[in-house]
Write an enzyme that holds these catalytic residues in place. Structure first.
Site, PDB file in Angstrom:
ATOM      1  N   CYS A  79      -4.992  -3.324   2.750  1.00  0.00           N
ATOM      2  CA  CYS A  79      -4.741  -3.016   4.153  1.00  0.00           C
ATOM      3  C   CYS A  79      -5.953  -3.212   5.057  1.00  0.00           C
ATOM      4  O   CYS A  79      -6.332  -4.342   5.366  1.00  0.00           O
ATOM      5  CB  CYS A  79      -4.172  -1.605   4.260  1.00  0.00           C
ATOM      6  SG  CYS A  79      -3.379  -1.260   5.862  1.00  0.00           S
TER       7      CYS A  79
ATOM      8  N   LYS B 163      -9.499   1.270  -2.504  1.00  0.00           N
ATOM      9  CA  LYS B 163      -9.739   0.791  -1.141  1.00  0.00           C
ATOM     10  C   LYS B 163     -11.124   1.203  -0.656  1.00  0.00           C
ATOM     11  O   LYS B 163     -11.496   2.374  -0.724  1.00  0.00           O
ATOM     12  CB  LYS B 163      -8.655   1.362  -0.232  1.00  0.00           C
ATOM     13  CG  LYS B 163      -8.697   0.900   1.216  1.00  0.00           C
ATOM     14  CD  LYS B 163      -7.524   1.510   1.982  1.00  0.00           C
ATOM     15  CE  LYS B 163      -7.481   1.110   3.431  1.00  0.00           C
ATOM     16  NZ  LYS B 163      -6.333   1.737   4.134  1.00  0.00           N
TER      17      LYS B 163
ATOM     18  N   GLU C  25       0.846  -1.186   0.000  1.00  0.00           N
ATOM     19  CA  GLU C  25       0.000   0.000   0.000  1.00  0.00           C
ATOM     20  C   GLU C  25       0.887   1.244   0.000  1.00  0.00           C
ATOM     21  O   GLU C  25       1.961   1.264   0.581  1.00  0.00           O
ATOM     22  CB  GLU C  25      -0.877  -0.004   1.249  1.00  0.00           C
ATOM     23  CG  GLU C  25      -1.826   1.180   1.351  1.00  0.00           C
ATOM     24  CD  GLU C  25      -2.638   1.188   2.635  1.00  0.00           C
ATOM     25  OE1 GLU C  25      -3.751   1.730   2.608  1.00  0.00           O
ATOM     26  OE2 GLU C  25      -2.158   0.652   3.658  1.00  0.00           O
TER      27      GLU C  25
END
Length: 283
Positions: free
Chosen positions: A155, A114, A43
């Site tokens: 993440c 995300k 990330e």
């Protein structure tokens, strides 16, 4: 489905995008030389900056982004698949935390933004409000590799099992959660979350990570991991320094794991009944 070698590249991204690209490219070259045909980066591969204003000054839109441009060329040069775990790209007046899958021809084969924003106050005094800067995505993504189907996540998404379950139900044999986990949360939860997502879905988890103390003052956990469908860690960088790891992925192991523990096949719909015992007793 044939076996292939996958790699995780672990970084310590700072504020200088050109320097981050240089370090990342060098490690990707090393991983490819070690036999990797699929290489994943963490990330925020391109930059880690806490200040929203400073971040906006440094990044560009997707079409002008230096990291995408350079890594597209590198994927074509090396003839490998590169999964950019994520980068920060301009998205209107906000930022997208977006991952990209680059083909060996240098094209963008898939992209994922995300979904879940890390908004939290930690006991050690750290405070994060990703939603103040980033525009969340709305779609989970599965894409094709020559050897298997890849589910893309980033993440904090790893704490939301529904994404990975749905990807597995839709045929993903490989799941992923490239990350910049804080040291505190990483020490407590990183390994167990990665192994849990692999075990409950009978799938590989490939998760490259940021590691160490960054230029903007944050500390990330490192420990990039590859976990097999039985929950065994088959590759780990067991520290927070930049580097890479490789592991052989055997896609047929997904089918074997799902036969041994057919949790997806056995899954049933259900409702939740709330029985309020204390309230009833009081009445």
């Amino acid at each position: 489905m044939s076996d292939f070698t996958a790699a995780c590249v672990q970084l310590r991204s700072g504020k200088n995008i050109a320097e981050n690209i240089e370090q990342c490219s060098d490690l990707i070259r090393q991983a490819a030389a070690a036999g990797a045909r699929f290489v994943q980066t963490p990330e925020m591969t391109n930059v880690l900056v806490r200040s929203r204003d400073e971040l906006m000054e440094r990044i560009a839109g997707e079409d002008e982004d230096l990291t995408i441009g350079q890594l597209r060329k590198l994927a074509e040069e090396l003839g490998v698949w590169i999964h950019i775990g994520s980068i920060a790209v301009r998205f209107g007046d906000k930022v997208a935390n977006r991952g990209f899958l680059l083909s060996p021809e240098g094209r963008i084969a898939a992209r994922y933004s995300k979904i879940h924003m890390f908004d939290v106050d930690l006991p050690n005094g750290e405070s994060w409000r990703e939603s103040a800067t980033y525009e969340p995505g709305t779609k989970a993504v599965i894409t094709d590799l020559p050897w298997a189907h890849l589910g893309m996540a980033i993440c904090y998404d790893v704490r939301f099992p529904a994404i990975f379950r749905e990807q597995a139900k839709q045929g993903a044999e490989i799941l992923s959660a490239p990350a910049a986990f804080t040291r505190q949360t990483g020490e407590a939860h990183w390994h167990v979350l990665q192994r849990a997502r692999a075990i409950e879905n009978g799938a590989y988890m490939i998760s490259a990570a940021q590691g160490g103390r960054h230029e903007d003052g944050r500390e990330t956990y490192g420990h990039s991991l590859i976990v097999d469908p039985w929950g065994v860690v088959i590759g780990e960088i067991d520290h927070d320094e930049p580097g890479f790891l490789t592991a052989v992925i055997k896609p047929e192991e997904t089918g074997k794991a799902r036969q041994r523990i057919p949790a997806i096949a056995n899954e049933r719909d259900f409702s939740v009944e709330i029985v309020r015992q204390v309230q009833e007793a009081m009445n």
